[in-house]
Design an enzyme around this catalytic site. Structure first.
Site, PDB file in Angstrom:
ATOM      1  CE  LYS A  11      -3.729  -2.372   2.454  1.00  0.00           C
ATOM      2  NZ  LYS A  11      -4.911  -1.781   3.578  1.00  0.00           N
ATOM      3  CB  THR A  93      -7.212  -5.264  10.095  1.00  0.00           C
ATOM      4  OG1 THR A  93      -7.690  -6.528   9.602  1.00  0.00           O
ATOM      5  CG2 THR A  93      -7.611  -3.999   9.084  1.00  0.00           C
ATOM      6  NE  ARG A 104      -2.179  -5.305   7.293  1.00  0.00           N
ATOM      7  CZ  ARG A 104      -3.609  -6.614   7.557  1.00  0.00           C
ATOM      8  NH1 ARG A 104      -3.842  -6.833   7.594  1.00  0.00           N
ATOM      9  NH2 ARG A 104      -4.245  -5.655   5.814  1.00  0.00           N
ATOM     10  CG  ASN A 114      -3.785  -2.412   7.086  1.00  0.00           C
ATOM     11  OD1 ASN A 114      -3.342  -2.421   5.976  1.00  0.00           O
ATOM     12  ND2 ASN A 114      -4.666  -2.419   7.161  1.00  0.00           N
TER      13      ASN A 114
HETATM   14  P1  RTP Z   1      -6.827  -6.379   3.373  1.00  0.00           P
HETATM   15  O1  RTP Z   1      -8.442  -6.416   2.842  1.00  0.00           O
HETATM   16  O2  RTP Z   1      -6.218  -5.179   3.198  1.00  0.00           O
HETATM   17  O3  RTP Z   1      -5.966  -6.948   3.188  1.00  0.00           O
HETATM   18  O4  RTP Z   1      -7.099  -5.936   5.227  1.00  0.00           O
HETATM   19  P2  RTP Z   1      -7.888  -6.715   5.833  1.00  0.00           P
HETATM   20  O5  RTP Z   1      -8.228  -7.832   5.643  1.00  0.00           O
HETATM   21  O6  RTP Z   1      -6.799  -7.040   7.304  1.00  0.00           O
HETATM   22  O7  RTP Z   1      -8.765  -5.393   6.425  1.00  0.00           O
HETATM   23  P3  RTP Z   1     -10.594  -5.329   5.771  1.00  0.00           P
HETATM   24  O8  RTP Z   1     -11.634  -5.678   6.964  1.00  0.00           O
HETATM   25  O9  RTP Z   1     -11.189  -6.177   4.855  1.00  0.00           O
HETATM   26  O10 RTP Z   1     -10.418  -4.084   5.962  1.00  0.00           O
HETATM   27  C1  RTP Z   1      -9.776  -3.337   4.449  1.00  0.00           C
HETATM   28  C2  RTP Z   1      -8.907  -2.315   4.596  1.00  0.00           C
HETATM   29  O11 RTP Z   1      -9.674  -1.004   4.833  1.00  0.00           O
HETATM   30  C3  RTP Z   1      -8.820  -0.493   6.259  1.00  0.00           C
HETATM   31  N1  RTP Z   1      -9.589  -0.380   7.185  1.00  0.00           N
HETATM   32  N2  RTP Z   1     -10.057   0.720   8.173  1.00  0.00           N
HETATM   33  N3  RTP Z   1     -10.325   3.318   9.630  1.00  0.00           N
HETATM   34  C4  RTP Z   1     -10.416   1.596   9.754  1.00  0.00           C
HETATM   35  O12 RTP Z   1     -11.158   1.066  11.353  1.00  0.00           O
HETATM   36  C5  RTP Z   1     -10.441   1.021   8.855  1.00  0.00           C
HETATM   37  N4  RTP Z   1     -10.822  -0.916   9.067  1.00  0.00           N
HETATM   38  C6  RTP Z   1     -10.039  -0.926   8.132  1.00  0.00           C
HETATM   39  C7  RTP Z   1      -7.903  -1.235   6.082  1.00  0.00           C
HETATM   40  O13 RTP Z   1      -6.528  -0.702   5.051  1.00  0.00           O
HETATM   41  C8  RTP Z   1      -7.532  -2.705   5.596  1.00  0.00           C
HETATM   42  O14 RTP Z   1      -6.783  -2.829   5.500  1.00  0.00           O
END
Ligand code: RTP
Ligand code: MG
Length: 140
Positions: A11, A93, A104, A114
């Site tokens: 990212k 995350t 991370r 992240n």
């Molecule tokens: P990714 O899809 O990017 O691999 O990450 P992930 O599965 O660990 O997390 P996901 O729940 O799919 O969320 C996608 C991305 O959204 C951003 N995020 N921001 N501000 C917040 O509370 C928040 N929560 C999620 C993060 O960049 C996350 O990786």
């Protein structure tokens, strides 16, 4: 266990800080092979399509702005159990909850910035890989 492919994105917070090589080293040390990779600068609309699954979440607009803020490196990782293995290497995350030694834990700045994305299931991996790469670009 089967050989799988997963879509990874380094990212903008990480490309900006020149962390691509350090993150790739973690993937390779875990046995994941980088079979395709390119640096692109997403538009906000392109980021929005990619993250459409989150369109009703409060962080969606901020997430799309961030993903379009600077270039990203998109890549396809291949290996045994690659989807789960990559998510292990990435860590939780929220970096404050990420296990020591994960990408991370070491590099992420916040829950939003992240450092990496990784597909979460075989079906999403197939769709996400096809969003960024043609079959000819996958050199396994
Ligand atoms: P990714 O899809 O990017 O691999 O990450 P992930 O599965 O660990 O997390 P996901 O729940 O799919 O969320 C996608 C991305 O959204 C951003 N995020 N921001 N501000 C917040 O509370 C928040 N929560 C999620 C993060 O960049 C996350 O990786
Ligand atoms: Mg996700």
């Amino acid at each position: 266990m089967a050989t799988e492919r997963t879509l990874s994105i380094i990212k903008p917070d990480a490309t900006r800080r020149n962390l691509t090589g350090k993150i790739n080293a973690k993937f390779e040390e875990a046995g994941l092979r980088i079979i395709a990779q390119k640096r692109i600068h997403l538009s906000k609309a392109q980021a929005g399509v990619f993250y459409a699954v989150h369109k009703d979440r409060p962080f969606y607009d901020e997430l799309c702005e961030f993903m379009a803020s600077e270039p990203v490196v998109v890549q396809v990782l291949e290996g045994e159990d690659a989807i789960a293995k990559n998510r292990e290497v990435m860590g939780a995350t929220n970096p404050s909850e990420a296990a020591a030694g994960t990408v991370r834990a070491e590099f992420a700045l916040s829950i939003g910035e992240n450092s990496v994305h990784g597909s979460d299931a075989p079906e999403t991996a197939a769709v996400e890989i096809a969003y960024y790469f043609s079959g000819l670009e996958l050199v396994g």
